[in-house]
Design a protein around this motif. Structure first.
Motif, short mmCIF file in Angstrom:
data_model
loop_
_atom_site.label_atom_id
_atom_site.label_comp_id
_atom_site.label_asym_id
_atom_site.label_seq_id
_atom_site.Cartn_x
_atom_site.Cartn_y
_atom_site.Cartn_z
N LEU A 135 13.71 -1.92 -6.05
CA LEU A 135 14.82 -2.62 -5.43
C LEU A 135 15.00 -2.14 -3.99
O LEU A 135 15.38 -0.99 -3.75
N ALA A 136 14.74 -3.03 -3.03
CA ALA A 136 14.77 -2.63 -1.62
C ALA A 136 15.47 -3.65 -0.75
O ALA A 136 15.23 -3.72 0.45
N ALA A 137 16.37 -4.43 -1.34
CA ALA A 137 16.98 -5.54 -0.59
C ALA A 137 18.34 -5.19 0.01
O ALA A 137 18.92 -6.02 0.72
N GLY A 138 18.85 -4.00 -0.25
CA GLY A 138 20.19 -3.66 0.22
C GLY A 138 20.27 -3.51 1.73
O GLY A 138 19.30 -3.10 2.39
N ARG A 139 21.43 -3.82 2.28
CA ARG A 139 21.65 -3.71 3.73
C ARG A 139 21.87 -2.27 4.16
O ARG A 139 21.55 -1.90 5.29
N GLY A 140 22.41 -1.42 3.29
CA GLY A 140 22.67 -0.04 3.67
C GLY A 140 23.82 0.10 4.64
O GLY A 140 23.73 0.85 5.61
N GLU A 141 24.92 -0.59 4.36
CA GLU A 141 26.07 -0.58 5.26
C GLU A 141 26.60 0.83 5.50
O GLU A 141 26.96 1.18 6.63
N ARG A 142 26.66 1.65 4.45
CA ARG A 142 27.22 2.99 4.60
C ARG A 142 26.29 3.91 5.40
O ARG A 142 26.72 4.99 5.83
N MET A 143 25.05 3.49 5.59
CA MET A 143 24.09 4.30 6.35
C MET A 143 24.04 3.92 7.83
O MET A 143 23.27 4.50 8.59
N ARG A 144 24.84 2.95 8.23
CA ARG A 144 24.85 2.57 9.64
C ARG A 144 25.38 3.73 10.48
O ARG A 144 26.22 4.49 10.04
N PRO A 145 24.86 3.92 11.71
CA PRO A 145 23.95 3.02 12.44
C PRO A 145 22.46 3.24 12.15
O PRO A 145 21.62 2.58 12.74
N LEU A 146 22.14 4.17 11.23
CA LEU A 146 20.73 4.46 10.97
C LEU A 146 19.98 3.22 10.49
O LEU A 146 18.79 3.04 10.79
N THR A 147 20.67 2.35 9.73
CA THR A 147 20.01 1.19 9.16
C THR A 147 20.14 -0.07 10.02
O THR A 147 19.73 -1.15 9.59
N ASP A 148 20.67 0.07 11.23
CA ASP A 148 20.74 -1.10 12.11
C ASP A 148 19.35 -1.54 12.55
O ASP A 148 19.10 -2.73 12.76
N ALA A 175 20.56 -10.93 -0.11
CA ALA A 175 20.17 -10.29 -1.37
C ALA A 175 20.91 -10.91 -2.54
O ALA A 175 22.04 -11.38 -2.41
N LEU A 176 20.28 -10.88 -3.71
CA LEU A 176 20.81 -11.53 -4.91
C LEU A 176 21.46 -10.55 -5.89
O LEU A 176 21.75 -10.94 -7.02
N GLU A 177 21.69 -9.31 -5.48
CA GLU A 177 22.16 -8.24 -6.36
C GLU A 177 21.08 -7.95 -7.42
O GLU A 177 20.06 -8.62 -7.49
N THR A 178 21.35 -6.94 -8.24
CA THR A 178 20.27 -6.44 -9.08
C THR A 178 19.80 -7.44 -10.15
O THR A 178 18.62 -7.75 -10.26
N ALA A 179 20.72 -7.94 -10.98
CA ALA A 179 20.30 -8.88 -12.03
C ALA A 179 19.78 -10.18 -11.44
O ALA A 179 18.80 -10.75 -11.93
N GLY A 180 20.42 -10.66 -10.38
CA GLY A 180 19.93 -11.87 -9.73
C GLY A 180 18.55 -11.68 -9.15
O GLY A 180 17.70 -12.58 -9.22
N GLY A 181 18.30 -10.50 -8.58
CA GLY A 181 16.99 -10.20 -8.02
C GLY A 181 15.91 -10.08 -9.07
O GLY A 181 14.79 -10.54 -8.89
N ILE A 182 16.25 -9.43 -10.20
CA ILE A 182 15.28 -9.31 -11.29
C ILE A 182 14.97 -10.68 -11.88
O ILE A 182 13.81 -11.01 -12.15
N ALA A 183 16.01 -11.50 -12.08
CA ALA A 183 15.78 -12.85 -12.59
C ALA A 183 14.89 -13.65 -11.65
O ALA A 183 14.03 -14.43 -12.09
N ARG A 184 15.08 -13.48 -10.35
CA ARG A 184 14.24 -14.16 -9.37
C ARG A 184 12.78 -13.74 -9.52
O ARG A 184 11.86 -14.56 -9.44
N ALA A 185 12.55 -12.46 -9.76
CA ALA A 185 11.19 -11.92 -9.83
C ALA A 185 10.58 -12.03 -11.22
O ALA A 185 9.39 -11.73 -11.38
N LEU A 186 11.34 -12.45 -12.22
CA LEU A 186 10.90 -12.39 -13.61
C LEU A 186 9.53 -13.04 -13.87
O LEU A 186 8.72 -12.50 -14.62
#
Length: 242
Positions: free
Chosen positions: A10-23, A87-98
């Motif tokens: 799972l690598a689709a997260g924006r990482g808001e709490r890690m900003r500005p590192l993730t900008d 991003a589709l969140e975890t279950a949405g992302g797994i369903a997409r990739a199923l």
């Protein structure tokens, strides 16, 4: 490339709490002890025998695709941001990739640091034979999640069961490490009402599916005692690199 993937990262997260590192850098490519988080996970999966890994992406996806990969490991991608605008969140992302995943597969987040975890073939075999819908690895509660997520109950035979505890239940809870083994059936009816491939791009969290399956005693779990860090803030990243 036609072989189904046996792991999803799972690598689709924006990482808001890690900003500005993730900008300008996706969170999975932030370095811990000289190596991107993503690389730690991919190398561990490869040591466990995984040949095909599927990675979902959104924020700065092109950087993730261009990142180095261990030789002998085939990576495939589910580009949620490109296909659905986010991003589709975890279950949405797994369903997409199923449709691209095997009957039984690992799932783990690319932003946790677990240098000693083993994605062992024997764990995969035990889970496959168990008939359970999911098997989770829980960890002691960190300071940022003191209340934990799920309970754990030993049984006379087989692995312990994960428990969906009520808020007033006094039994201890443990934190979900994000590492788990799953059966495709958990993301199909009657447990999940998202069509395989998630053609509508429905966003859905994983916890409600797990809790429903726990209530039917279909989720096993165990405690992982090794080092584990949810690299969710710049402070935690700095502590790992100190």
């Amino acid at each position: 490339m036609s072989r189904p993937a046996t792991a999803m990262l799972l690598a689709a997260g924006r990482g808001e709490r890690m900003r500005p590192l993730t900008d300008s850098c996706p969170k999975p490519l932030l370095k811990v002890r000289g190596k991107p988080l993503l690389q730690w996970q991919l190398e561990a999966l490869q040591r466990g025998g995984c040949k095909q890994v599927l990675i979902n992406t959104d924020w700065l996806a092109e950087q993730i695709v261009q990142a180095a990969q261990p030789p002998g490991l085939t990576l495939r991608y589910s580009h949620e941001g490109h296909d659905f605008g986010g991003a589709l969140e975890t279950a949405g992302g797994i369903a997409r990739a199923l449709p691209l995943l095997d009957e039984v597969f690992w799932v783990l987040a690319a932003d946790v640091f677990t240098p000693g975890f083993e994605f062992s073939p024997s764990a995969l075999e035990r889970f496959t034979a168990s008939g359970q819908l999911a098997h989770l690895w829980l960890v002691p509660n960190p300071a940022h999640n003191p209340g934990g997520d799920f309970g754990l109950q030993a049984v006379s035979e087989g692995p312990a069961l994960a428990l969906n505890l009520a808020k007033d239940d006094p039994r201890p809870r443990h934190t979900f490490s994000t590492i788990g083994l799953y059966r495709r059936a958990l993301f199909e009816a009657p447990w999940c009402d998202i069509a395989a491939g998630n053609p509508q791009g429905i966003k859905a969290a994983l916890a409600p599916l797990l809790r429903r399956a726990m209530d039917s005693h279909q989720v096993s779990a165990e405690l992982y005692p090794g080092p584990w860090t949810d690299v969710g803030t710049p402070q935690r990243l700095a502590e790992l690199n100190a």
